[in-house]
Design an enzyme around this catalytic site. Structure first.
Site, PDB file in Angstrom:
ATOM      1  N   ASP A 124       8.970 -17.049 -54.791  1.00 13.23           N
ATOM      2  CA  ASP A 124       7.981 -17.480 -53.797  1.00 13.23           C
ATOM      3  C   ASP A 124       6.892 -16.435 -53.565  1.00 13.23           C
ATOM      4  O   ASP A 124       6.342 -16.325 -52.469  1.00 13.23           O
ATOM      5  CB  ASP A 124       8.653 -17.818 -52.451  1.00 13.23           C
ATOM      6  CG  ASP A 124       9.797 -18.792 -52.628  1.00 13.23           C
ATOM      7  OD1 ASP A 124       9.628 -19.725 -53.424  1.00 13.23           O
ATOM      8  OD2 ASP A 124      10.844 -18.608 -51.989  1.00 13.23           O
ATOM      9  N   GLU A 125       6.569 -15.656 -54.572  1.00 16.94           N
ATOM     10  CA  GLU A 125       5.570 -14.588 -54.418  1.00 16.94           C
ATOM     11  C   GLU A 125       4.145 -15.124 -54.467  1.00 16.94           C
ATOM     12  O   GLU A 125       3.208 -14.396 -54.154  1.00 16.94           O
ATOM     13  CB  GLU A 125       5.729 -13.534 -55.535  1.00 16.94           C
ATOM     14  CG  GLU A 125       7.051 -12.787 -55.543  1.00 16.94           C
ATOM     15  CD  GLU A 125       8.074 -13.472 -56.438  1.00 16.94           C
ATOM     16  OE1 GLU A 125       7.818 -14.610 -56.884  1.00 16.94           O
ATOM     17  OE2 GLU A 125       9.138 -12.873 -56.676  1.00 16.94           O
ATOM     18  N   LYS A 180       3.198 -17.064 -57.412  1.00 16.22           N
ATOM     19  CA  LYS A 180       2.879 -17.096 -58.847  1.00 16.22           C
ATOM     20  C   LYS A 180       2.005 -18.291 -59.196  1.00 16.22           C
ATOM     21  O   LYS A 180       1.132 -18.195 -60.053  1.00 16.22           O
ATOM     22  CB  LYS A 180       4.178 -17.172 -59.678  1.00 16.22           C
ATOM     23  CG  LYS A 180       5.071 -15.957 -59.521  1.00 16.22           C
ATOM     24  CD  LYS A 180       6.383 -16.129 -60.262  1.00 16.22           C
ATOM     25  CE  LYS A 180       7.288 -17.164 -59.662  1.00 16.22           C
ATOM     26  NZ  LYS A 180       7.802 -16.873 -58.316  1.00 16.22           N
ATOM     27  N   GLY A 181       2.264 -19.430 -58.500  1.00 17.01           N
ATOM     28  CA  GLY A 181       1.491 -20.643 -58.780  1.00 17.01           C
ATOM     29  C   GLY A 181       0.013 -20.401 -58.575  1.00 17.01           C
ATOM     30  O   GLY A 181      -0.819 -20.795 -59.390  1.00 17.01           O
ATOM     31  N   ASN A 192      14.155 -26.074 -59.595  1.00 20.13           N
ATOM     32  CA  ASN A 192      14.434 -25.209 -58.430  1.00 20.13           C
ATOM     33  C   ASN A 192      13.161 -24.488 -57.993  1.00 20.13           C
ATOM     34  O   ASN A 192      13.029 -24.055 -56.855  1.00 20.13           O
ATOM     35  CB  ASN A 192      15.549 -24.192 -58.726  1.00 20.13           C
ATOM     36  CG  ASN A 192      15.354 -23.421 -60.024  1.00 20.13           C
ATOM     37  OD1 ASN A 192      14.493 -23.762 -60.830  1.00 20.13           O
ATOM     38  ND2 ASN A 192      16.156 -22.397 -60.231  1.00 20.13           N
ATOM     39  N   GLY A 204       9.221 -24.019 -56.963  1.00 16.50           N
ATOM     40  CA  GLY A 204       8.279 -24.826 -56.194  1.00 16.50           C
ATOM     41  C   GLY A 204       6.960 -24.090 -56.204  1.00 16.50           C
ATOM     42  O   GLY A 204       6.792 -23.094 -55.522  1.00 16.50           O
ATOM     43  N   HIS A 205       6.044 -24.519 -57.029  1.00 16.21           N
ATOM     44  CA  HIS A 205       4.769 -23.828 -57.156  1.00 16.21           C
ATOM     45  C   HIS A 205       3.709 -24.573 -56.352  1.00 16.21           C
ATOM     46  O   HIS A 205       3.357 -25.696 -56.677  1.00 16.21           O
ATOM     47  CB  HIS A 205       4.365 -23.710 -58.625  1.00 16.21           C
ATOM     48  CG  HIS A 205       5.267 -22.784 -59.388  1.00 16.21           C
ATOM     49  ND1 HIS A 205       5.275 -22.695 -60.753  1.00 16.21           N
ATOM     50  CD2 HIS A 205       6.191 -21.904 -58.956  1.00 16.21           C
ATOM     51  CE1 HIS A 205       6.167 -21.791 -61.129  1.00 16.21           C
ATOM     52  NE2 HIS A 205       6.744 -21.307 -60.051  1.00 16.21           N
ATOM     53  N   THR A 246      19.439 -24.195 -54.601  1.00 16.63           N
ATOM     54  CA  THR A 246      18.502 -25.254 -54.226  1.00 16.63           C
ATOM     55  C   THR A 246      19.125 -26.637 -54.423  1.00 16.63           C
ATOM     56  O   THR A 246      18.511 -27.635 -54.067  1.00 16.63           O
ATOM     57  CB  THR A 246      17.223 -25.169 -55.086  1.00 16.63           C
ATOM     58  OG1 THR A 246      17.610 -25.322 -56.457  1.00 16.63           O
ATOM     59  CG2 THR A 246      16.510 -23.843 -54.896  1.00 16.63           C
ATOM     60  N   GLN A 257      10.956 -18.264 -60.026  1.00 19.16           N
ATOM     61  CA  GLN A 257      11.793 -17.356 -59.239  1.00 19.16           C
ATOM     62  C   GLN A 257      11.258 -15.919 -59.356  1.00 19.16           C
ATOM     63  O   GLN A 257      10.085 -15.751 -59.614  1.00 19.16           O
ATOM     64  CB  GLN A 257      13.281 -17.443 -59.640  1.00 19.16           C
ATOM     65  CG  GLN A 257      13.941 -18.785 -59.310  1.00 19.16           C
ATOM     66  CD  GLN A 257      13.682 -19.854 -60.343  1.00 19.16           C
ATOM     67  OE1 GLN A 257      13.840 -19.626 -61.518  1.00 19.16           O
ATOM     68  NE2 GLN A 257      13.295 -21.031 -59.907  1.00 19.16           N
ATOM     69  N   THR A 290      19.622 -16.642 -59.401  1.00 19.16           N
ATOM     70  CA  THR A 290      19.583 -17.919 -60.100  1.00 19.16           C
ATOM     71  C   THR A 290      20.317 -17.748 -61.439  1.00 19.16           C
ATOM     72  O   THR A 290      20.859 -16.674 -61.717  1.00 19.16           O
ATOM     73  CB  THR A 290      18.123 -18.412 -60.259  1.00 19.16           C
ATOM     74  OG1 THR A 290      18.146 -19.778 -60.680  1.00 19.16           O
ATOM     75  CG2 THR A 290      17.318 -17.565 -61.234  1.00 19.16           C
ATOM     76  N   ARG A 350      13.857 -25.104 -46.600  1.00 16.99           N
ATOM     77  CA  ARG A 350      14.627 -24.144 -45.784  1.00 16.99           C
ATOM     78  C   ARG A 350      13.720 -23.017 -45.316  1.00 16.99           C
ATOM     79  O   ARG A 350      12.829 -22.574 -46.050  1.00 16.99           O
ATOM     80  CB  ARG A 350      15.756 -23.516 -46.621  1.00 16.99           C
ATOM     81  CG  ARG A 350      16.834 -24.483 -47.021  1.00 16.99           C
ATOM     82  CD  ARG A 350      17.887 -23.813 -47.894  1.00 16.99           C
ATOM     83  NE  ARG A 350      17.367 -23.437 -49.198  1.00 16.99           N
ATOM     84  CZ  ARG A 350      18.066 -22.795 -50.137  1.00 16.99           C
ATOM     85  NH1 ARG A 350      19.311 -22.446 -49.896  1.00 16.99           N
ATOM     86  NH2 ARG A 350      17.533 -22.511 -51.300  1.00 16.99           N
ATOM     87  N   GLY A 397      -5.638 -15.906 -49.169  1.00 19.28           N
ATOM     88  CA  GLY A 397      -5.617 -17.243 -48.570  1.00 19.28           C
ATOM     89  C   GLY A 397      -5.061 -18.235 -49.561  1.00 19.28           C
ATOM     90  O   GLY A 397      -4.839 -17.902 -50.729  1.00 19.28           O
TER      91      GLY A 397
END
Ligand code: IMP
Length: 433
Positions: free
Chosen positions: A24-25, A27-28, A49, A51-52, A139, A232, A247, A311, A423
């Site tokens: 969740d850094e 990356k997307g 698993n 989420g981008h 997940t 991940q 993972t 979550r 942002g």
């Protein structure tokens, strides 16, 4: 000075974008920014698993299975052999993109060697968690059971499903195994589902199958740029992360070559993505966790809820030992710092510069979860900037204190900063450093 040595890090011929914390850094967003100059974007591991989340204009798009680059018209997006693919999810996302006017036809390629995640893997994921003494907090997307089947050499690959008779046979074997395992775990074997449910979308496969490694090699030989998109993060890598709270795949840059069938010498740039603070979703230690009040504040400011499961993510200060470890393990050539703006209102910001464990200082990211649970972060406090960074498009637009914060991160991680995101929007990024 920030960015000076990172020159060229964003313009590699073959660039890996890898998470350097617990996922969740952002990356997307980084892939989305870099994708405009790339011809091919390929995922090399993980599955749905991930989420981008990418914001284009006013629209928020969350992709789990399709590479983030798909949002750029005309770019070809590949899923390599290292990915475990949930075909139902993949086709749902492609249909949704098409419905939103993003044409994906002819733009998606899937390795015949990729393993397929079936509903029975999800049933096994849930039952394994339910029965576990120490729950991982997965997940629930069937990722662990699918990789387990792959390693145990009883997995089902995309190639198997191309021949309907063979596909039905291997899926039935997988189902039979799942039923027995579910019964052993004390769960209802019927949860495994039926073969028809498992292979309902296989008829859409033939147009998608691609020789991922060959396509990448051709693109590189033709002087076209390639992005390899990780899912991940390093601290969730099955070998290098906070095992067993990880993972089931190698998330790190070394896995990129294996996961898309190219040699390591083809990769010339590795961008490590770090959030300006730290988050973690699922179980396992988080050494720099905030106190409950700050945790709540940053979670709300940063929208820190799992893109896949919803979550709440646990939040904490920037953990330099994790990021420095990630820099080494991934061989980073540059870092992208994301969500700097989330810290805009803080009077002070803290960075964990090191770990202390049992009276010893300078402890590196440890091999065991019990040591990581026991480490005490050594903090340095810096003044906050208390002004909005969201409009900054060049480094010099940032407040002095924000630049000092970034410089300190750069120094501690030992890798030049190549990008700063301020942002959620595509345009809210600093690449002129
Ligand atoms: P799994 O990958 O579903 O087996 O989950 C294993 C661990 O990795 C759990 O702690 C998950 O919360 C975490 N995890 C998996 N995918 C992601 C992700 O994309 N972002 C953040 N955490 C993840």
């Amino acid at each position: 000075m920030i960015g000076r040595k990172a020159e060229g890090a964003l313009s590699g011929a073959c660039t890996v974008v890898v998470g350097c914390q617990w996922g969740d850094e952002g990356k997307g967003k980084v892939v989305d920014v870099l994708a405009k100059d790339a011809e091919l974007i390929a995922r090399y591991q993980g599955g749905a698993n991930a989420g981008h989340t990418v914001h284009v204009g006013d629209r928020q798009v969350v992709l789990h299975q399709v590479p983030s680059g798909a949002l750029h018209p005309g770019k070809r997006c590949l899923l390599g052999n290292g990915v475990v693919v949930d075909l139902g999810q993949l086709f749902d996302e492609l249909d949704e993109l098409d419905a939103r006017g993003i044409d994906t036809s002819g733009r998606i390629g899937l390795s015949a060697r990729a393993h397929v995640v079936f509903p029975y893997h999800k049933a096994l994921d849930a039952a394994t968690e339910e029965a576990a003494h120490r729950k991982i907090g997965t997940t629930g997307k069937g990722i662990g059971p699918a990789y387990e089947a792959k390693t145990a050499r009883r997995g089902v690959r995309v190639a198997d499903l191309l021949d309907p008779r063979r596909g039905a046979e291997v899926v039935e074997r997988g189902l039979e195994w799942a039923r027995r395992r579910l019964a052993l775990l004390g769960a209802d074997p019927a949860l495994a589902g039926e073969a028809e449910q498992a292979i309902r979308v296989a008829d859409r496969l033939p147009g998608l199958v691609a020789d991922v490694g060959a396509e990448i090699a051709d693109a590189l030989a033709g002087g076209r740029r390639v992005l390899l998109e990780g899912a991940q993060g390093t601290a969730l890598d099955v070998d290098h992360g906070s095992y067993p709270f990880v993972t089931s795949s190698n998330t790190t840059a070394g896995a990129a070559a294996v996961g898309v069938a190219i040699g390591p010498t083809a990769i010339d740039s590795v961008i490590g993505v770090v959030k300006a603070y730290t988050t973690r979703v699922g179980n396992g230690p988080l050494p720099t966790a905030f106190d409950p009040e700050m945790d709540e504040r940053i979670r709300e400011l940063g929208g820190e809820y799992g893109a896949t499961t919803g979550r709440p993510r646990r939040c904490g200060w920037f953990d330099a030992p994790v990021a420095a470890y990630a820099a080494r393990v991934n061989g980073l050539t540059g870092i992208a710092v994301t969500k700097l703006d989330v810290l805009d209102t803080l009077a002070e910001v803290r960075i964990a510069t090191g770990y202390r464990l049992g009276g010893e200082t300078g402890v590196a990211f440890p091999a065991t979860d019990w040591e990581l649970e026991g480490v005490e972060p050594v903090y340095e406090t810096l003044p906050g900037w208390r002004s909005a960074t969201t409009g900054a498009r060049r480094l010099r637009d940032l407040p002095r204190q924000a630049r000092s914060y970034l410089e300190r991160i750069e120094e501690l991680v030992g890798t030049p900063i190549a990008m700063v995101s301020v942002g959620t929007r595509r345009s809210q990024v600093i690449t002129e450093l």
